[in-house]
Design a protein around this motif. Structure first.
Motif, short mmCIF file in Angstrom:
data_model
loop_
_atom_site.label_atom_id
_atom_site.label_comp_id
_atom_site.label_asym_id
_atom_site.label_seq_id
_atom_site.Cartn_x
_atom_site.Cartn_y
_atom_site.Cartn_z
N LYS A 1 11.28 -19.65 -9.41
CA LYS A 1 10.66 -19.91 -8.11
C LYS A 1 10.88 -21.36 -7.73
N LEU A 2 12.07 -21.86 -8.02
CA LEU A 2 12.39 -23.25 -7.77
C LEU A 2 12.55 -23.50 -6.27
N THR A 3 12.12 -24.67 -5.83
CA THR A 3 12.16 -25.04 -4.42
C THR A 3 12.87 -26.38 -4.26
N GLY A 4 13.01 -26.82 -3.00
CA GLY A 4 13.63 -28.11 -2.72
C GLY A 4 15.14 -28.02 -2.63
N ARG A 5 15.77 -29.17 -2.46
CA ARG A 5 17.21 -29.24 -2.32
C ARG A 5 17.90 -29.21 -3.68
N ILE A 6 19.15 -28.82 -3.69
CA ILE A 6 19.98 -28.91 -4.89
C ILE A 6 20.43 -30.36 -5.03
N PRO A 7 20.11 -31.03 -6.12
CA PRO A 7 20.51 -32.43 -6.27
C PRO A 7 22.04 -32.59 -6.20
N ARG A 8 22.51 -33.44 -5.30
CA ARG A 8 23.96 -33.65 -5.16
C ARG A 8 24.54 -34.31 -6.41
N GLU A 9 23.70 -34.98 -7.18
CA GLU A 9 24.17 -35.63 -8.40
C GLU A 9 24.76 -34.64 -9.40
N LEU A 10 24.33 -33.38 -9.31
CA LEU A 10 24.82 -32.38 -10.26
C LEU A 10 26.31 -32.11 -10.10
N THR A 11 26.89 -32.47 -8.96
CA THR A 11 28.31 -32.19 -8.73
C THR A 11 29.21 -33.04 -9.62
N LYS A 12 28.66 -34.02 -10.31
CA LYS A 12 29.49 -34.86 -11.18
C LYS A 12 29.56 -34.31 -12.61
N LEU A 13 28.96 -33.14 -12.86
CA LEU A 13 28.98 -32.54 -14.20
C LEU A 13 30.35 -31.88 -14.41
N PRO B 1 6.88 -26.98 -13.63
CA PRO B 1 8.15 -27.64 -13.33
C PRO B 1 9.07 -27.75 -14.54
N ILE B 2 10.34 -28.01 -14.26
CA ILE B 2 11.30 -28.38 -15.29
C ILE B 2 11.13 -29.87 -15.56
N PRO B 3 10.77 -30.29 -16.76
CA PRO B 3 10.54 -31.72 -17.02
C PRO B 3 11.80 -32.54 -16.78
N LYS B 4 11.64 -33.66 -16.11
CA LYS B 4 12.79 -34.54 -15.87
C LYS B 4 13.35 -35.07 -17.17
N GLU B 5 12.54 -35.07 -18.23
CA GLU B 5 12.98 -35.58 -19.53
C GLU B 5 14.09 -34.74 -20.16
N LEU B 6 14.30 -33.52 -19.68
CA LEU B 6 15.40 -32.72 -20.21
C LEU B 6 16.75 -33.38 -19.92
N GLY B 7 16.78 -34.26 -18.96
CA GLY B 7 17.99 -35.01 -18.67
C GLY B 7 18.37 -36.00 -19.76
N LEU C 1 9.41 -20.56 -13.22
CA LEU C 1 9.39 -22.00 -13.05
C LEU C 1 9.33 -22.37 -11.57
N THR C 2 8.61 -23.43 -11.29
CA THR C 2 8.40 -23.89 -9.91
C THR C 2 8.81 -25.36 -9.79
N GLY C 3 8.71 -25.86 -8.55
CA GLY C 3 9.08 -27.25 -8.31
C GLY C 3 10.57 -27.37 -8.08
N SER C 4 11.04 -28.60 -8.04
CA SER C 4 12.44 -28.86 -7.72
C SER C 4 13.29 -28.98 -8.98
N ILE C 5 14.60 -28.91 -8.79
CA ILE C 5 15.53 -29.14 -9.89
C ILE C 5 15.63 -30.64 -10.11
N PRO C 6 15.33 -31.13 -11.31
CA PRO C 6 15.35 -32.59 -11.52
C PRO C 6 16.77 -33.15 -11.38
N ALA C 7 16.90 -34.22 -10.63
CA ALA C 7 18.20 -34.88 -10.51
C ALA C 7 18.66 -35.44 -11.85
N THR C 8 17.73 -35.66 -12.77
CA THR C 8 18.09 -36.19 -14.09
C THR C 8 18.99 -35.25 -14.88
N LEU C 9 19.06 -33.98 -14.50
CA LEU C 9 19.97 -33.06 -15.19
C LEU C 9 21.41 -33.48 -15.00
N SER C 10 21.67 -34.34 -14.04
CA SER C 10 23.04 -34.84 -13.84
C SER C 10 23.47 -35.74 -14.99
#
Length: 217
Positions: free
Chosen positions: A150-162, A106-112, A127-136
């Motif tokens: 190989k990322l899965t899951g939904r695209i975090p809507r929080e990213l639209t505020k970047l 996974p992409i570590p949520k700590e990258l946020g 890379l697998t797993g979901s895109i961390p919402a913390t990237l917002s």
């Protein structure tokens, strides 16, 4: 130089900037945690010596005048292994470029926590797993490229505020649901999301469409 003189010089340095060595050692420890987590068949990380005072002399590392890490450039280095949460300690990091390797997991949520990050290049890995919402939280980021993983899951809507985002590429993954076309995402075409077979189409502000059932599990 006599021992007493050397001690005095060191004492003056530490008193003038008491956090310099602490920060350098902390960032060196974070980078060395990443080194331990990957295989390096071409020895591109051979210079990463944890016994040095700071990592600024290591290859593929760039530092500022305060000896704080600002760039990590390891694209196309044939590294395999995993990203580590310790990378989130590199508080002045502006460029994290690890594209075209064989990184997994996974992409570590700590990258946020990398609030100064301008570019995150993790494309063409495994890379697998979901895109961390913390990237917002990466409010300064301009280039976000996570394509060809190989990322899965939904695209975090929080990213639209970047609001500073100039380049977005989430293509060639296995993301699902719908993709936003509002906020900062309004400037990007469907090319940014292509080749995600389970993405069902755009999601407009005021008309939020979430897929249900098995398609996004």
């Amino acid at each position: 130089m006599e021992t007493s003189q050397l001690f005095n010089v060191l004492a003056i340095f530490l008193l003038s900037d008491p956090f310099a060595v602490v920060n350098a050692n902390s960032e060196g420890d974070a980078l060395f945690a990443f080194r331990r987590a990957v295989k390096d068949p071409n020895n591109v990380l051979e210079s990463w010596d944890p016994t040095l005072v700071d990592p600024c002399t290591w290859f593929h590392i760039t530092c500022d005048d305060d000896k704080r890490v600002t760039r990590l450039d390891l694209g196309h280095a044939k590294l395999s292994g995993h990203l580590v949460p310790e990378l989130g300690r590199l508080q002045r990091l502006q460029f994290l470029e690890l594209y075209k390797n064989d990184l997994m997991g996974p992409i570590p949520k700590e990258l946020g926590e990398l609030k100064n990050l301008l570019s995150l290049g993790l494309y063409q890995n495994n890379l697998t797993g979901s895109i961390p919402a913390t990237l917002s939280n990466l409010s300064n980021i301009k280039f976000l490229r996570l394509n060809s993983n190989k990322l899965t899951g939904r695209i975090p809507r929080e990213l639209t505020k970047l609001g500073n985002l100039k380049i977005l590429d989430l293509s060639n993954n296995d993301l699902c649901g719908t993709f936003p076309t509002y906020g900062s995402f309004s400037k990007f075409s469907q090319e940014s999301f292509k080749n995600n077979p389970r993405l069902k189409g755009p999601e407009l502000m005021g008309f939020v469409r979430y897929d249900t059932g098995e398609s996004c599990k």
